[in-house]
Write an enzyme that holds these catalytic residues in place. Structure first.
Site, PDB file in Angstrom:
ATOM      1  N   GLU A 270      14.656 -14.724  -1.364  1.00  0.00           N
ATOM      2  CA  GLU A 270      14.949 -15.921  -0.569  1.00  0.00           C
ATOM      3  C   GLU A 270      13.811 -16.937  -0.661  1.00  0.00           C
ATOM      4  O   GLU A 270      13.974 -18.096  -0.251  1.00  0.00           O
ATOM      5  CB  GLU A 270      15.165 -15.546   0.898  1.00  0.00           C
ATOM      6  CG  GLU A 270      16.374 -14.649   1.161  1.00  0.00           C
ATOM      7  CD  GLU A 270      16.493 -14.292   2.639  1.00  0.00           C
ATOM      8  OE1 GLU A 270      15.995 -15.085   3.477  1.00  0.00           O
ATOM      9  OE2 GLU A 270      17.053 -13.234   2.952  1.00  0.00           O
TER      10      GLU A 270
ATOM     11  N   ASP B 237       0.825  -1.196   0.000  1.00  0.00           N
ATOM     12  CA  ASP B 237       0.000   0.000   0.000  1.00  0.00           C
ATOM     13  C   ASP B 237       0.865   1.254   0.000  1.00  0.00           C
ATOM     14  O   ASP B 237       1.875   1.322   0.707  1.00  0.00           O
ATOM     15  CB  ASP B 237      -0.896  -0.024   1.251  1.00  0.00           C
ATOM     16  CG  ASP B 237      -1.888   1.117   1.294  1.00  0.00           C
ATOM     17  OD1 ASP B 237      -2.769   1.156   0.426  1.00  0.00           O
ATOM     18  OD2 ASP B 237      -1.772   1.959   2.199  1.00  0.00           O
TER      19      ASP B 237
END
Length: 558
Positions: free
Chosen positions: A278, A218
């Site tokens: 990752e 956001d």
């Protein structure tokens, strides 16, 4: 489907789908506003279990992922966009166990889960802010943006809040102002503090470990502020835009170069991306809340492979009509600014008037027009966000003042009615109580005019809007260039948008008649093989293509 163990830790064994590092590029994301999707508790507010129960429907659309608007612990002053605990679920939506169940059910259906992270600000009830406002020396004293007043006691500068008034709120305990770009109960976090960045990245890891496939960030361009707190310059009237704030809000009178859009944000986005990397197969889409320089920011944030995968742009969320020139300009400007970048396009969301009303009120045949727009957005270069109910053709609800819940609408009524009109409950059953959304009293009224558009009224009607979207999404998946290909525009006059989407040796020609008159355009050179399965009726003649009003044509080029 189950997979091998991934690089990142996952706490939900068996809740993963096969990682595809490129799934997001051209992916279609279905936005769920949880308060309004499906209530299973009877309190009139949608919940996570309700979303899980409707995953079969979502999968039937053919989308790749769902984006769930905030469900975190919150006092709900801004309906979840004011977070008081980033790693827990607001009880009205359920529990962490309910969320884990939702992830598993979605993954079992091949649907990825994207959650909405609100990192630029928290609730004033978050423990971080409660500690920060105690005094000027506590460990979190610098976790939010605090400033001394001017000598006359007025705010530090001219920055304005999107929700109206100054972006600064006086705090009597610290005898300082704190920054809030939104409600006064939504203080801005201080991203210049490395500890703040670390804490927020820990939040990201928490949800990645829980099995989410990505994030919608956001107000991503609000993270950093100008350290010197310089005044924003004025913005010329002709450059103002209503997609960020309504015309009645003076926020639009400034060029927002110091309260957001700061260059320091790039380095944080690189840290964020490194963490996502990752976890193979995860992605992030950043909401660029800026109508003044949005495309350039999208370009900056998505260039290369070390920042955002894609950004959620506002270019098609304003009242500006969809015209051939506008679409070509927006797409060309973005491709020019970031030829290797990637955007995520939307026509509607939880913050703007639904496009069925915003644009559809100005045409004679709304149904045909909306069908054309569905084909158009699913053919543009970029990923796509579809907002719940868009696939049903839902219009903006016209609510009475006493029914409003949105503080934005209440603040600016009657000139601006806020965001509740696009947040009314999803309509599942034409004749059930509350259209099948709840057995209780819905938090917002179910518009009577939406009932005949309910899922059960359209589901088995071959020519319905719902099944039109299903056909288009199937068609898009069957033709890879529409999802991942390059884009080149063809010249077909000012009423027909025509383009070629190309991926490898495959090229798809698309033409969209954006007018209420039949149009004849030139046939592309070379071999032209018309395609079907998309629900449109444009047809090929010897040397031309004929398009009825609001009709489209698709063909494979040899």
């Amino acid at each position: 489907m189950k997979t091998m163990t991934l690089a990142g830790k996952r706490s939900q064994p068996g809740s993963e789908i096969i990682p595809d590092a490129d799934w997001w590029r051209g992916g279609v994301i279905y936005q769920v506003y949880p308060r309004s999707y499906q209530d299973t508790s009877g309190d009139g507010i949608g919940d996570l279990i309700g979303i899980a129960e409707r995953i079969g429907y979502i999968a039937s659309l053919g989308v790749d992922a769902i984006w769930i608007s905030p469900f975190f612990t919150s006092p709900m002053k801004d309906f979840g966009y004011d977070v008081s605990d980033y790693t827990n679920v607001e009880p009205m939506f359920g529990t962490l166990g309910d969320f884990d169940h939702l992830v598993k059910v979605a993954h079992d259906h091949g649907i990825r889960i994207i959650i909405d992270l609100v990192l630029s600000h928290s609730s004033d009830q978050h423990p971080w802010f409660i500690e920060s406002r105690l005094d000027r020396t506590n460990p979190k004293a610098d976790w939010y943006v605090w400033s001394e007043p001017k000598p006359d006691g007025t705010p530090p500068n001219n920055w304005l809040s999107i929700f109206g008034g100054s972006a600064w709120q006086w705090d009597g305990k610290r005898e300082q102002y704190y920054l809030h770009n939104f409600l006064t109960s939504q203080p801005d976090l201080n991203f210049h503090n490395a500890e703040v960045q670390d804490a927020l990245l820990d939040v990201v890891r928490f949800w990645l470990d829980r099995g989410v496939d990505g994030f919608r960030l956001d107000t991503i361009n609000f993270y950093f502020h100008d350290k010197e707190l310089r005044d924003n310059p004025p913005l010329a009237r002709e450059l103002r835009n209503d997609s960020i704030a309504p015309a009645v809000n003076p926020y639009n009178h400034q060029l927002h170069i110091y309260d957001k859009n700061r260059p320091e944000n790039i380095e944080f986005l690189k840290r964020f991306r490194a963490l996502l990397d990752e976890y193979p197969g995860t992605t992030a889409v950043g909401e660029v809340g800026d109508a003044q320089s949005g495309l350039q920011i999208v370009a900056d944030y998505t260039s290369g492979t070390d920042k955002m995968h894609m950004c959620y742009a506002f270019e098609f969320l304003s009242k500006a009509p969809v015209t051939v020139d506008r679409v070509r300009t927006v797409m060309t400007d973005f491709i020019t600014a970031a030829p290797e970048g990637w955007a995520c396009w939307a026509f509607s969301n939880h913050d703007v008037i639904r496009h069925a009303t915003r644009w559809g009120d100005n045409v004679n045949d709304r149904d045909r027009f909306l069908r054309l727009l569905a084909g158009l957005i699913l053919s543009l270069r970029g990923s796509v966000c579809l907002y719940q109910g868009e696939e049903l053709g839902l219009t903006e609800a016209d609510l009475a003042f006493e029914d409003l819940q949105d503080p934005y609408g209440i603040q600016f009524w009657p000139d601006f009615k806020g965001r509740d009109g696009c947040r009314t409950p999803m309509v599942w059953s034409e004749n059930e109580q509350s259209a099948g959304f709840t057995i209780g009293q819905p938090w917002l009224p179910v518009p009577p005019e939406h009932r005949h558009l309910a899922v059960d009224a359209q589901d088995h009607v071959q020519g319905s809007m719902l099944n039109h979207y299903r056909r288009l999404l199937t068609f898009r998946k069957a033709h890879r260039p529409l999802a991942k290909g390059s884009l080149e525009f063809h010249e077909s006059g000012d009423q027909v948008l025509s383009m070629v989407r190309r991926d490898g040796n495959e090229a798809i020609f698309c033409a969209f008649n954006l007018s209420e008159e039949t149009q004849i355009i030139a046939r592309p050179a070379g071999e032209v093989e018309p395609l079907d399965g998309h629900g449109f009726s444009g047809f090929l003649r010897a040397d031309t293509i004929e398009l009825s009003p609001y009709d489209a044509f698709f063909a494979r080029l040899g």
